[in-house]
Structures are given as structure tokens and as C-alpha cells.
Design an enzyme around this catalytic site. Structure first.
Site, PDB file in Angstrom:
ATOM      1  N   ILE A 187      40.866  44.549  44.318  1.00 17.43           N
ATOM      2  CA  ILE A 187      42.255  44.023  43.570  1.00 17.43           C
ATOM      3  C   ILE A 187      42.288  42.295  43.614  1.00 17.43           C
ATOM      4  CG2 ILE A 187      42.735  45.506  45.734  1.00 17.43           C
ATOM      5  CD1 ILE A 187      42.832  43.165  47.929  1.00 17.43           C
ATOM      6  N   ASP A 188      43.323  41.819  42.200  1.00 17.84           N
ATOM      7  CA  ASP A 188      43.864  41.145  41.805  1.00 17.84           C
ATOM      8  C   ASP A 188      43.379  40.329  42.713  1.00 17.84           C
ATOM      9  OD1 ASP A 188      43.993  42.734  39.496  1.00 17.84           O
ATOM     10  OD2 ASP A 188      46.028  42.810  40.281  1.00 17.84           O
ATOM     11  N   ARG A 189      43.698  38.725  42.456  1.00 22.33           N
ATOM     12  CA  ARG A 189      43.490  38.032  43.137  1.00 22.33           C
ATOM     13  C   ARG A 189      44.909  37.884  43.815  1.00 22.33           C
ATOM     14  NH1 ARG A 189      42.639  31.115  40.629  1.00 22.33           N
ATOM     15  NH2 ARG A 189      42.223  30.741  42.328  1.00 22.33           N
TER      16      ARG A 189
END
EC number: 5.4.99.24
Length: 315
Positions: free
Chosen positions: A145-147
Site C-alpha cells: 500500500i502507498d507510503r
């Protein structure tokens, strides 16, 4: 100069370890050793499998015995320390584990923590978990998942579990639900967004484009506020930045999205204490790799986001 030293190891390969390349196996075993050193000891024949030299692409088989040679690496004092020396900074991840058994671990990842090192980051969630669990023989990300997105992140503790879970992701049988705070009032009739997405390989910006990959996200309104809507988003496909771009495409960008957001909306939500991307992987449903039973896990919102929603209700 500081030194990192490892001892000689003899490792018996079992079914869970089998199937992976020897270079990837070594990089996991020698967690703080540079990749160049791993390939050097392979090239020089210092690594032996069943007392024989092997190439980097060799795939391990159950019953193999791997000799990992002792390694010494010098680290300059001004170089970033490996994760194992930063436990005080990553120990908080221990408190973010929402589920764990012998086969998998599920983390409620904080916003701002990358899932893995790279792109100028010296370590991420997976490196931190390996540093916190040095005795773990296997820890690998099942997905990403995105940062800046918080919430559920699956980590396999066995190779068999990794294969099983990744197969479910490929077959699209895993159900994921995100919470997103979007600008304005989401149309209750808009329950599905089908819009192809194309990623710019130069700047990594994703846009809706007829030449892009098919992308589908399902939406449901959870709560409406004066100038915002809390929606539940469920991605059917798994494209980069999919939920973020689909909400923007519909005219309702997510709060504090630095790529696809709206600064006026960010300023509005800031008065309630929101200063991060309001996108949270809240719920996941999948089949457990060992028991074959359906497992549902929920990851709660961070306290300050819950407090922000409370303030918005009172506004």
C-alpha cells in the site's frame, strides 16, 4: 568505521523455503549486508548448496543444505545505520500488529511509513519487522500500500502462506475496504467507477486515460459532513493510486492528497486536525492459508483521525 560481522551458517531447506532463488534467500538471511556483497560471495563460490557452487538463479529445493559464509562489511560512521540499530524508532510497529499466527502477520501500518526501503528510504515496514524479529526465518510482504496510506498490510511468515495469499490476490478473491474522506458531497448513485488508468513512467503520476489499464472501484457513503463525505472504497482491480485517482476523477479528491488533491479542501480539513492523507485500509477478508477458513480483520483509524471526524460532526 564500524563493522557488521556474520557467522558461518548451515541452513536446512524445508518445504516453506523451497522454490525461491538462492540470491533472494541470501538477501533475506543477510539482512544488513549490501546486495553487492551477496552477489560477490555467490560469484566467488563461497556459498555452497549440498557442498557445491551454485549460480544466483539456482532455485532451492527441500532437503538442500546451504552454507552461508561469514561476512564482514565496513560501514562508515556517517552512513545510515541498519534497521537493527534503530529499534527505538521502529519498535512502535510492534504495537501496530493487529493479528498474528504461525503463518501470517497483519500490520495496521501508520501513515508515512513505506512498506519497504528504496527511493531514498533506508528501511520500511518489512525491514523494521525483520529487525524486530531477528529470529524469524521468513517474513515477506504479500502486497503493498502507498507510503501515506495507513491500515492493513499482510506479511507472510512462511513461503507456502505467501504463495497461497498472493494467489488469492491474483484471482481477485481478497476483499479490501478503505475509508477515504473526500471533498464535497459524493453522489449516492455513484456506486461504481470504471475508468482506465495510465501511469506516467517518468513522474509516476496516474491519470484516467482510454489507453490505460481497466480499473474498477466500488464506493459506498458512510457519512456526510458539511463540506466532505466519508466513503468506503473497495478496489476490484489493484492499480497504482487507483482510489486516489478515481475519487479525483469524480470531482471528489481525498483530503491531503499531495498528488491528486485540492489545497482548499486541505485547508478546510486542517481546522479539524487533519494533516495527512485520509485514506485508510480498514478491512480485509480472505481465506486463511492453513485453515482454509475465511478470515476478516479490521484495523481501526488512528485516534487523531477519529477525533477529527468527531469535530466535523459537531461543526
Amino acid at each position: 568505521m564500524n563493522e557488521i560481522r556474520t557467522q558461518v551458517q548451515f541452513i536446512d531447506i524445508d518445504e516453506d523455503m523451497a522454490g525461491q532463488r538462492i540470491d533472494n534467500f541470501l538477501r533475506n538471511q543477510l539482512k544488513n549486508i549490501p546486495k553487492s556483497v551477496v552477489y560477490r560471495i555467490l560469484r566467488k563460490g563461497e556459498v555452497r548448496v549440498n557442498k557445491k557452487r551454485v549460480k544466483a538463479e539456482y532455485k532451492l529445493e527441500a532437503g538442500d543444505v546451504v552454507r552461508v559464509p561469514p561476512v564482514t562489511v565496513e560501514v562508515k560512521e556517517n552512513e545510515p545505520a541498519p534497521p537493527s540499530t534503530k529499534l527505538s524508532k521502529v519498535a512502535e510497529l510492534e504495537h501496530c500488529i493487529v493479528y498474528e499466527d504461525d503463518h501470517l502477520l497483519i500490520l495496521n501500518k501508520p501513515s508515512g511509513t513505506a512498506v519497504h526501503g528504496g527511493s531514498g528510504l533506508h528501511f520500511g515496514a518489512i525491514e523494521a519487522l525483520r529487525a524486530l524479529r531477528p529470529q524469524a526465518r521468513f517474513l515477506e510482504l504479500v502486497h503493498r500500500i502507498d507510503r501515506d496510506t495507513s491500515g492493513i498490510l499482510l506479511v507472510a511468515k512462511k513461503r507456502s502462506a505467501l504463495r497461497h495469499l498472493q494467489a488469492q490476490f491474483r484471482e481477485k478473491t481478497v476483499q479490501k475496504y478503505y475509508y477515504a474522506l473526500v471533498m464535497g458531497h459524493w453522489d449516492a448513485e455513484c456506486k461504481v467507477v470504471n475508468a482506465p488508468l495510465l501511469k506516467n513512467e517518468v513522474n509516476s503520476i496516474v491519470r484516467v486515460n482510454p489507453n490505460g489499464k481497466p480499473s474498477e472501484t466500488r464506493f459506498r457513503i458512510l457519512e456526510k459532513f458539511a463540506e466532505a463525505t466519508l466513503v468506503q472504497a473497495s478496489p476490484v482491480t489493484g492499480r497504482t493510486h487507483q482510489i486516489r485517482v478515481h475519487t479525483q476523477y469524480m470531482g471528489h479528491p481525498i483530503a491531503w492528497d499531495d498528488r491528486y488533491g485540492d489545497r482548499r479542501f486541505d485547508a478546510y480539513t486542517a481546522q479539524f486536525g487533519i494533516e495527512r492523507l485520509f485514506l485508510h485500509a480498514a478491512n480485509i477478508q480472505f481465506v486463511h492459508p492453513a485453515s482454509e477458513k475465511k478470515l476478516e480483520i479490521h484495523a481501526p483509524l488512528e485516534a487523531h483521525l477519529e477525533q477529527a471526524l468527531t469535530k466535523m460532526r459537531q461543526a
